[in-house]
Design a protein around this motif. Structure first.
Motif, PDB file in Angstrom:
ATOM      1  N   VAL A  86       0.858  -1.187   0.000  1.00  0.00           N
ATOM      2  CA  VAL A  86       0.000   0.000   0.000  1.00  0.00           C
ATOM      3  C   VAL A  86       0.891   1.233   0.000  1.00  0.00           C
ATOM      4  N   GLY A  87       0.638   2.137  -0.930  1.00  0.00           N
ATOM      5  CA  GLY A  87       1.369   3.392  -1.005  1.00  0.00           C
ATOM      6  C   GLY A  87       0.399   4.561  -1.021  1.00  0.00           C
ATOM      7  N   VAL A  88       0.883   5.711  -1.404  1.00  0.00           N
ATOM      8  CA  VAL A  88       0.044   6.908  -1.447  1.00  0.00           C
ATOM      9  C   VAL A  88       0.521   7.806  -2.580  1.00  0.00           C
ATOM     10  N   THR A  89      -0.419   8.461  -3.237  1.00  0.00           N
ATOM     11  CA  THR A  89      -0.118   9.436  -4.268  1.00  0.00           C
ATOM     12  C   THR A  89      -0.956  10.682  -4.024  1.00  0.00           C
ATOM     13  N   GLN A  90      -0.412  11.832  -4.385  1.00  0.00           N
ATOM     14  CA  GLN A  90      -1.089  13.110  -4.153  1.00  0.00           C
ATOM     15  C   GLN A  90      -1.083  13.946  -5.427  1.00  0.00           C
ATOM     16  N   THR A  91      -2.120  14.744  -5.570  1.00  0.00           N
ATOM     17  CA  THR A  91      -2.251  15.666  -6.705  1.00  0.00           C
ATOM     18  C   THR A  91      -2.671  17.024  -6.171  1.00  0.00           C
ATOM     19  N   TYR A  92      -1.952  18.067  -6.635  1.00  0.00           N
ATOM     20  CA  TYR A  92      -2.251  19.428  -6.197  1.00  0.00           C
ATOM     21  C   TYR A  92      -2.513  20.284  -7.431  1.00  0.00           C
ATOM     22  N   GLY A  93      -3.617  21.012  -7.424  1.00  0.00           N
ATOM     23  CA  GLY A  93      -3.931  21.865  -8.564  1.00  0.00           C
ATOM     24  C   GLY A  93      -5.303  22.495  -8.403  1.00  0.00           C
ATOM     25  N   PHE A  94      -5.701  23.246  -9.435  1.00  0.00           N
ATOM     26  CA  PHE A  94      -6.982  23.943  -9.401  1.00  0.00           C
ATOM     27  C   PHE A  94      -8.135  22.988  -9.700  1.00  0.00           C
ATOM     28  N   MET A  95      -7.975  22.098 -10.672  1.00  0.00           N
ATOM     29  CA  MET A  95      -8.945  21.040 -10.984  1.00  0.00           C
ATOM     30  C   MET A  95     -10.332  21.611 -11.277  1.00  0.00           C
ATOM     31  N   PHE A  96     -10.413  22.506 -12.244  1.00  0.00           N
ATOM     32  CA  PHE A  96     -11.693  23.160 -12.536  1.00  0.00           C
ATOM     33  C   PHE A  96     -12.724  22.170 -13.054  1.00  0.00           C
ATOM     34  N   ALA A  97     -12.335  21.338 -14.031  1.00  0.00           N
ATOM     35  CA  ALA A  97     -13.288  20.388 -14.605  1.00  0.00           C
ATOM     36  C   ALA A  97     -13.793  19.401 -13.549  1.00  0.00           C
ATOM     37  N   GLU A  98     -12.898  18.942 -12.676  1.00  0.00           N
ATOM     38  CA  GLU A  98     -13.298  18.012 -11.632  1.00  0.00           C
ATOM     39  C   GLU A  98     -14.257  18.667 -10.646  1.00  0.00           C
ATOM     40  N   LYS A  99     -14.028  19.960 -10.347  1.00  0.00           N
ATOM     41  CA  LYS A  99     -14.912  20.665  -9.426  1.00  0.00           C
ATOM     42  C   LYS A  99     -16.304  20.857 -10.025  1.00  0.00           C
ATOM     43  N   LEU A 166     -11.844  14.831  -3.689  1.00  0.00           N
ATOM     44  CA  LEU A 166     -12.316  16.168  -4.040  1.00  0.00           C
ATOM     45  C   LEU A 166     -13.595  16.508  -3.291  1.00  0.00           C
ATOM     46  N   ARG A 167     -14.402  15.507  -3.019  1.00  0.00           N
ATOM     47  CA  ARG A 167     -15.636  15.735  -2.266  1.00  0.00           C
ATOM     48  C   ARG A 167     -15.336  16.225  -0.860  1.00  0.00           C
ATOM     49  N   ASP A 168     -14.249  15.741  -0.267  1.00  0.00           N
ATOM     50  CA  ASP A 168     -13.876  16.195   1.076  1.00  0.00           C
ATOM     51  C   ASP A 168     -13.350  17.624   1.063  1.00  0.00           C
ATOM     52  N   ARG A 169     -12.582  17.961   0.029  1.00  0.00           N
ATOM     53  CA  ARG A 169     -11.949  19.279  -0.036  1.00  0.00           C
ATOM     54  C   ARG A 169     -12.918  20.368  -0.482  1.00  0.00           C
ATOM     55  N   LEU A 170     -13.886  20.010  -1.299  1.00  0.00           N
ATOM     56  CA  LEU A 170     -14.808  21.007  -1.840  1.00  0.00           C
ATOM     57  C   LEU A 170     -15.944  21.229  -0.843  1.00  0.00           C
ATOM     58  N   SER A 171     -15.623  21.945   0.232  1.00  0.00           N
ATOM     59  CA  SER A 171     -16.576  22.141   1.319  1.00  0.00           C
ATOM     60  C   SER A 171     -17.119  23.560   1.413  1.00  0.00           C
ATOM     61  N   SER A 172     -16.593  24.472   0.610  1.00  0.00           N
ATOM     62  CA  SER A 172     -17.048  25.860   0.659  1.00  0.00           C
ATOM     63  C   SER A 172     -16.875  26.501  -0.708  1.00  0.00           C
ATOM     64  N   ILE A 173     -17.437  27.685  -0.862  1.00  0.00           N
ATOM     65  CA  ILE A 173     -17.319  28.405  -2.135  1.00  0.00           C
ATOM     66  C   ILE A 173     -15.872  28.818  -2.368  1.00  0.00           C
ATOM     67  N   GLY A 174     -15.170  29.172  -1.299  1.00  0.00           N
ATOM     68  CA  GLY A 174     -13.776  29.577  -1.447  1.00  0.00           C
ATOM     69  C   GLY A 174     -12.894  28.464  -1.980  1.00  0.00           C
ATOM     70  N   SER A 175     -13.181  27.223  -1.585  1.00  0.00           N
ATOM     71  CA  SER A 175     -12.372  26.100  -2.078  1.00  0.00           C
ATOM     72  C   SER A 175     -12.581  25.852  -3.561  1.00  0.00           C
ATOM     73  N   PHE A 176     -13.709  26.304  -4.106  1.00  0.00           N
ATOM     74  CA  PHE A 176     -13.960  26.135  -5.543  1.00  0.00           C
ATOM     75  C   PHE A 176     -13.023  27.008  -6.377  1.00  0.00           C
ATOM     76  N   PHE A 177     -12.600  28.132  -5.836  1.00  0.00           N
ATOM     77  CA  PHE A 177     -11.753  29.071  -6.580  1.00  0.00           C
ATOM     78  C   PHE A 177     -10.299  29.044  -6.107  1.00  0.00           C
ATOM     79  N   SER A 178      -9.895  27.977  -5.460  1.00  0.00           N
ATOM     80  CA  SER A 178      -8.518  27.874  -4.992  1.00  0.00           C
ATOM     81  C   SER A 178      -7.976  26.483  -5.310  1.00  0.00           C
TER      82      SER A 178
END
Length: 264
Positions: A86-99, A166-178
């Protein structure tokens, strides 16, 4: 013989601390997405399962190990897939289409909620009649090996990795634009053995296709279905909306250019 080859292959991987991929592992891909955001359907009819079925018929104890508590077990007896580590991978970005896709999914789920509440008694009754077991996500848990005496034993200590979607991170309007950070547990090693179906269906004695053995490293658990050679991918609502918006903008730009050219 080929049957002996498959048996030795499975035995070597079990000695190397590999565990079997089950339908519960594939079910995670239907509920969670990571890098590959399109729903995937594995085309089981494209696999030649005669060799795998003969292997399970000769080794019924192996079938019970693969099956576990799954009704549709052993990858439907079309291939053998093993996992290790078991390992882990991370992705950091704006991800507009995913949001956008996540927002549309929440709107759709909210619209369906009244119907689900109304039909919940019927659904529970049908589930009890069928005796369906409740699905338990064990994708982040370690699978113990079983000794000849039937007792479970662990070669390595269990390692637990938390899934941050993404469902966990997208908890507010501010997170949509960051920009946001998502995290997904991975299978460090995945090995697949399969035989594709013959490309000569009209031939009364078609030649058998070769056996393929493939190795994958650091496969996200949510994208496990991507490793299968025969699959279909469909588009989600957010991707369709993005294509529609892009098409409308392109048409508006073209129309503006044509109007300006006529005015000149």
């Amino acid at each position: 013989s080929l049957l002996q080859l498959v048996g030795d292959f499975a035995k070597v991987l079990e000695k190397a601390n590999f565990h079997h991929i089950r339908e519960s592992d594939l079910a995670v891909c239907d509920n969670v997405y990571y890098n590959f955001r399109f729903p995937v359907r594995i085309k089981w009819e494209k696999f030649d399962g005669t060799l795998i079925e003969r292997f399970f018929a000769a080794h019924p104890q192996k079938e019970s190990q693969f099956r576990g508590s799954d009704e549709q077990h052993c990858c439907r007896k079309r291939c053998l897939v093993f996992k290790r580590g078991v390992g882990v991978t991370q992705t950091y970005g704006f991800m507009f289409a995913e949001k956008v896709d996540e927002v549309l999914s929440r709107i759709t789920a909210a619209a369906k909620k009244p119907f689900r509440v109304a039909l919940s008694p019927i659904t529970m009754l049908v589930s009890r009649i069928r005796g369906r077991a409740q699905y338990e996500d064990e994708s982040c848990a370690s699978t113990p090996l079983t000794s000849s005496s039937g007792k479970a034993k662990h070669i390595h200590k269990p390692r637990y990795v938390y899934r941050v979607t993404l469902r966990d991170r997208l908890s507010s309007i501010g997170s949509f634009f960051s920009s946001i950070l998502v995290q997904e547990p991975t299978h460090q090693d995945v090995v697949m053995l399969y035989r594709p179906l013959s490309n000569q269906p009209d031939d009364p004695k078609p030649a058998k296709a070769p056996i393929y053995i493939k190795l994958f490293r650091n496969v996200p658990m949510a994208d496990l279905k991507v490793i299968f050679p025969e699959k279909d991918a469909s588009m989600k609502g957010g991707d369709l909306l993005q294509l529609v918006i892009t098409g409308l903008l392109a048409a508006a730009t073209l129309f503006t250019q044509v109007v300006r050219g006529d005015q000149r």
